[in-house]
Design a protein around this motif. Structure first.
Motif, PDB file in Angstrom:
ATOM      1  N   PHE A   1     -32.735  51.411  30.034  1.00 11.38           N
ATOM      2  CA  PHE A   1     -32.460  50.073  29.504  1.00 11.38           C
ATOM      3  C   PHE A   1     -32.799  50.032  28.020  1.00 11.38           C
ATOM      4  CE2 PHE A   1     -36.792  50.238  31.070  1.00 11.38           C
ATOM      5  CZ  PHE A   1     -37.545  49.643  30.052  1.00 11.38           C
ATOM      6  N   THR A   2     -32.160  49.140  27.317  1.00  9.69           N
ATOM      7  CA  THR A   2     -32.504  48.829  25.929  1.00  9.69           C
ATOM      8  C   THR A   2     -33.435  47.626  25.946  1.00  9.69           C
ATOM      9  OG1 THR A   2     -30.446  49.676  24.990  1.00  9.69           O
ATOM     10  CG2 THR A   2     -31.602  47.998  23.703  1.00  9.69           C
TER      11      THR A   2
ATOM     12  N   GLU B   1     -28.431  59.396  18.868  1.00 10.07           N
ATOM     13  CA  GLU B   1     -29.334  58.758  19.812  1.00 10.07           C
ATOM     14  C   GLU B   1     -28.869  57.360  20.177  1.00 10.07           C
ATOM     15  OE1 GLU B   1     -32.822  59.195  17.351  1.00 10.07           O
ATOM     16  OE2 GLU B   1     -33.687  60.588  18.777  1.00 10.07           O
ATOM     17  N   THR B   2     -28.201  56.674  19.239  1.00  9.89           N
ATOM     18  CA  THR B   2     -27.819  55.284  19.475  1.00  9.89           C
ATOM     19  C   THR B   2     -26.389  55.138  19.955  1.00  9.89           C
ATOM     20  OG1 THR B   2     -27.193  55.059  17.156  1.00  9.89           O
ATOM     21  CG2 THR B   2     -29.443  54.434  17.741  1.00  9.89           C
ATOM     22  N   SER B   3     -25.648  56.233  19.993  1.00  3.89           N
ATOM     23  CA  SER B   3     -24.246  56.134  20.367  1.00  3.89           C
ATOM     24  C   SER B   3     -24.056  55.888  21.847  1.00  3.89           C
ATOM     25  CB  SER B   3     -23.513  57.421  19.941  1.00  3.89           C
ATOM     26  OG  SER B   3     -24.117  58.544  20.567  1.00  3.89           O
ATOM     27  N   GLN B   4     -25.028  56.331  22.648  1.00  2.00           N
ATOM     28  CA  GLN B   4     -24.923  56.123  24.093  1.00  2.00           C
ATOM     29  C   GLN B   4     -26.135  55.326  24.565  1.00  2.00           C
ATOM     30  OE1 GLN B   4     -24.534  60.017  25.843  1.00  2.00           O
ATOM     31  NE2 GLN B   4     -22.359  60.154  25.356  1.00  2.00           N
ATOM     32  N   LYS B   5     -25.925  54.040  24.683  1.00  2.00           N
ATOM     33  CA  LYS B   5     -27.009  53.170  25.093  1.00  2.00           C
ATOM     34  C   LYS B   5     -26.796  52.742  26.531  1.00  2.00           C
ATOM     35  CE  LYS B   5     -27.430  51.377  20.395  1.00  2.00           C
ATOM     36  NZ  LYS B   5     -27.274  50.186  19.542  1.00  2.00           N
ATOM     37  N   PRO B   6     -27.883  52.484  27.270  1.00  2.00           N
ATOM     38  CA  PRO B   6     -27.750  52.045  28.660  1.00  2.00           C
ATOM     39  C   PRO B   6     -27.062  50.699  28.750  1.00  2.00           C
ATOM     40  CG  PRO B   6     -30.015  51.822  27.884  1.00  2.00           C
ATOM     41  CD  PRO B   6     -29.287  52.604  26.843  1.00  2.00           C
ATOM     42  N   ALA B   7     -26.554  50.385  29.931  1.00  2.00           N
ATOM     43  CA  ALA B   7     -25.759  49.161  30.115  1.00  2.00           C
ATOM     44  C   ALA B   7     -26.614  47.911  30.240  1.00  2.00           C
ATOM     45  CB  ALA B   7     -24.881  49.311  31.352  1.00  2.00           C
ATOM     46  N   VAL B   8     -27.937  48.070  30.338  1.00  2.00           N
ATOM     47  CA  VAL B   8     -28.832  46.925  30.537  1.00  2.00           C
ATOM     48  C   VAL B   8     -29.596  46.625  29.248  1.00  2.00           C
ATOM     49  CG1 VAL B   8     -30.773  46.010  31.841  1.00  2.00           C
ATOM     50  CG2 VAL B   8     -29.091  47.459  32.984  1.00  2.00           C
ATOM     51  N   LEU B   9     -29.473  45.386  28.791  1.00  2.00           N
ATOM     52  CA  LEU B   9     -30.251  44.916  27.642  1.00  2.00           C
ATOM     53  C   LEU B   9     -31.322  43.965  28.153  1.00  2.00           C
ATOM     54  CD1 LEU B   9     -30.782  44.546  24.588  1.00  2.00           C
ATOM     55  CD2 LEU B   9     -29.095  42.685  24.630  1.00  2.00           C
TER      56      LEU B   9
ATOM     57  N   ALA C   1     -26.586  35.778  19.536  1.00  2.00           N
ATOM     58  CA  ALA C   1     -25.275  36.366  19.264  1.00  2.00           C
ATOM     59  C   ALA C   1     -25.208  37.815  19.734  1.00  2.00           C
ATOM     60  CB  ALA C   1     -24.971  36.285  17.769  1.00  2.00           C
ATOM     61  N   ARG C   2     -26.296  38.538  19.572  1.00  2.00           N
ATOM     62  CA  ARG C   2     -26.307  39.950  20.000  1.00  2.00           C
ATOM     63  C   ARG C   2     -26.220  40.055  21.525  1.00  2.00           C
ATOM     64  NH1 ARG C   2     -27.338  44.641  17.418  1.00  2.00           N
ATOM     65  NH2 ARG C   2     -28.166  46.380  18.640  1.00  2.00           N
ATOM     66  N   ILE C   3     -26.920  39.139  22.208  1.00  2.00           N
ATOM     67  CA  ILE C   3     -26.858  39.137  23.675  1.00  2.00           C
ATOM     68  C   ILE C   3     -25.435  38.821  24.140  1.00  2.00           C
ATOM     69  CG2 ILE C   3     -27.707  38.035  25.779  1.00  2.00           C
ATOM     70  CD1 ILE C   3     -30.310  37.448  24.192  1.00  2.00           C
ATOM     71  N   GLU C   4     -24.821  37.835  23.503  1.00  2.00           N
ATOM     72  CA  GLU C   4     -23.451  37.469  23.873  1.00  2.00           C
ATOM     73  C   GLU C   4     -22.490  38.619  23.630  1.00  2.00           C
ATOM     74  OE1 GLU C   4     -23.661  32.636  22.975  1.00  2.00           O
ATOM     75  OE2 GLU C   4     -23.025  34.035  21.398  1.00  2.00           O
ATOM     76  N   ALA C   5     -22.670  39.336  22.510  1.00  2.00           N
ATOM     77  CA  ALA C   5     -21.808  40.482  22.221  1.00  2.00           C
ATOM     78  C   ALA C   5     -22.027  41.602  23.231  1.00  2.00           C
ATOM     79  CB  ALA C   5     -22.088  40.988  20.800  1.00  2.00           C
ATOM     80  N   TRP C   6     -23.270  41.775  23.649  1.00  2.00           N
ATOM     81  CA  TRP C   6     -23.594  42.815  24.643  1.00  2.00           C
ATOM     82  C   TRP C   6     -22.863  42.534  25.959  1.00  2.00           C
ATOM     83  CZ3 TRP C   6     -27.077  47.011  24.097  1.00  2.00           C
ATOM     84  CH2 TRP C   6     -27.357  47.713  25.290  1.00  2.00           C
TER      85      TRP C   6
END
Length: 487
Positions: free
Chosen positions: A151-152, A15-23, A89-94
């Motif tokens: 979206f995530t 379920e988590t391997s394919q996440k949408p491109a928008v956070l 940091a998570r946003i920057e990594a995204w």
């Protein structure tokens, strides 16, 4: 910025391997360890109290209207807000991975844009616009229409459950157990960022160490030892009532000074400034503390309730207005200390002598002046303090003179009190009280000297009980007074 613990996951790997491109990231409680509605309210109240009061009826038009009104009045410095390091940091990594980051908040759009511009990590910003409150189901519907490919969503509260149901993937940040359980029981894959709740954060904000000042309620009993042990319980009641009222005042003071504390080298670690305690929680705690204080005061006497109410009003007036006025702030601080003694007299039914009141006003004016002298001398805080309160660095000389003069006058008044025939009748060995006078001269002189040298980094009253030499002076004075009573 504050951090979080590593992620825990409740989703299946597939379920988590394919996440949408928008956070999509929420602001209050998620990216920010605070709540901007309350941040803006307290900032606006400190900046323009009357306009803030007039803005409150905007709530009839909806929360979005109130938020827009408070944003227009307030002056929140977005550079010093308590951002969560791990979320940033998570946003920057995204984004580094090619994804789009969106800030979607129930806070006002103007505020969201300022924060996004400061951080520079968002591609889009969506917030409340004065009419629409972008929260809960309203936010979910908006995001579904805005990002039909999915979206995530990163949020923190029960209000975000509706958004998580519409999201392709969910990330909770510091969410409570019920929210986590509700999220895990849904169909949306989820992972959780946990936050440590700092122990005793509320207790720290209440500043129990400052309750030592309320021991001044015992002064009337010491000055009139013939009252008897029946006065002890009312005295304890007065101490507790003043302590809870004082804590409510400290919460108000810290909420009003959020922006200033965050730029202070030491005060930025206070719970509200650091983001370890929510302004919302603090705002709700204030009436609870006041209710406890009022109840205990009333159990002692209605007159004590009046004294405690006056103390609280004067404390708030100091925080909101008068601490920014040169010399008025010192006078009001001295009055607040004296009022504690008056409250103690009211609680035990003792009529305070003019000598006691005069001594307290002089000694506490001296201590308040020492407090300002220490701030003017502290190289880390002098520039900030002088710009806010009307003092200039050159005022150190006159402030130190005021402290010394007022302190020595207090000793003179004490000497006259000891020589008063009525005092001679109250104490078994009143001659022992003369020994207090030279000790006080030494103590006052040393406090001024320490402050002028920049060696006093705490409130003078706290310094007095934590500094070894001051503690010995207090102990010897206490022994002399005890001997005068019992011998």
């Amino acid at each position: 910025m504050q951090g979080t613990k590593p992620l825990s996951q409740s989703a299946k790997p597939s379920e988590t391997s394919q996440k949408p491109a928008v956070l999509v990231v929420d602001l209050d409680g998620t990216l920010l360890r605070s709540d901007m509605l309350y941040e803006c309210f307290w900032s606006a109240l400190g900046r323009d109290g009357w306009s803030t009061v007039r803005a409150v009826p905007k709530l009839r038009e909806g929360r979005a209207a109130l938020k827009r009104a408070l944003v227009d009045i307030s002056d929140v410095d977005v550079r010093t807000l308590p951002y969560d390091r791990e979320v940033v940091a998570r946003i920057e990594a995204w984004r580094a991975g090619g994804g789009k980051a969106v800030l979607a908040t129930a806070s006002d759009q103007k505020l969201g844009e300022k924060i996004a511009a400061h951080l520079g990590i968002f591609d889009e910003v969506h917030g409340s616009d004065g009419t629409r409150n972008l929260k809960g189901a309203e936010k979910a519907a908006f995001l579904e229409a805005q990002y039909p490919d999915g979206f995530t969503y990163m949020g923190d509260s029960a209000a975000d459950l509706a958004v998580w149901r519409s999201a392709s993937h969910a990330i909770s940040v510091g969410a409570g157990r019920r929210v986590v359980a509700a999220l895990d029981s849904g169909e949306t894959s989820a992972e959780h960022l946990t936050r440590d709740a700092p122990p005793r954060a509320l207790l720290r904000a209440m500043r129990p160490q400052q309750w030592l000042k309320n021991l001044l309620v015992a002064v009337p009993l010491i000055a009139d030892p013939g009252i008897g042990p029946g006065a002890i319980l009312p005295m304890i009641g007065a101490f507790i009532a003043l302590s809870f009222a004082a804590s409510a005042g400290y919460l108000i003071n810290d909420l009003l000074d959020l922006g200033d504390d965050r730029s202070h080298p030491r005060k930025r670690d206070r719970p509200f400034a650091a983001g370890t305690l929510s302004p919302q929680f603090g705002t709700l705690a204030i009436p609870v503390l006041l209710a406890i204080s009022a109840l205990i005061s009333l159990l002692v006497s209605p007159a004590l309730l009046g004294a405690v109410a006056l103390y609280f009003v004067a404390t708030v007036a100091y925080s909101v207005k008068f601490k920014q006025h040169t010399l008025v702030d010192i006078c009001l601080l001295a009055f607040l200390f004296t009022l504690r003694i008056i409250a103690g007299g009211i609680a035990i039914g003792s009529i305070l002598s003019v000598w006691i009141l005069a001594f307290s006003m002089f000694i506490f004016y001296a201590l308040a002046a020492v407090k300002r002298l220490a701030e003017l001398t502290d190289t880390e805080t002098a520039t900030r303090m002088t710009s806010r309160r009307g003092y200039i660095a050159e005022d150190r000389r006159i402030v130190s003179q005021m402290a010394i003069a007022s302190g020595y006058l207090a000793v003179l008044v004490l000497a006259l009190y000891v020589d008063d025939p009525l005092t001679q009748e109250k104490f078994g060995s009143p001659w022992l009280l003369w020994g207090v006078c030279p000790l006080l001269i030494f103590w006052i002189s040393r406090m001024v000297l320490k402050a002028d040298r920049g060696l006093m980094h705490d409130d003078p009253m706290i310094f007095a009980v934590t500094n070894a030499a001051s503690r010995w002076v207090i102990i010897f004075c206490g022994l002399l007074v005890l001997g005068a009573v019992v011998l």
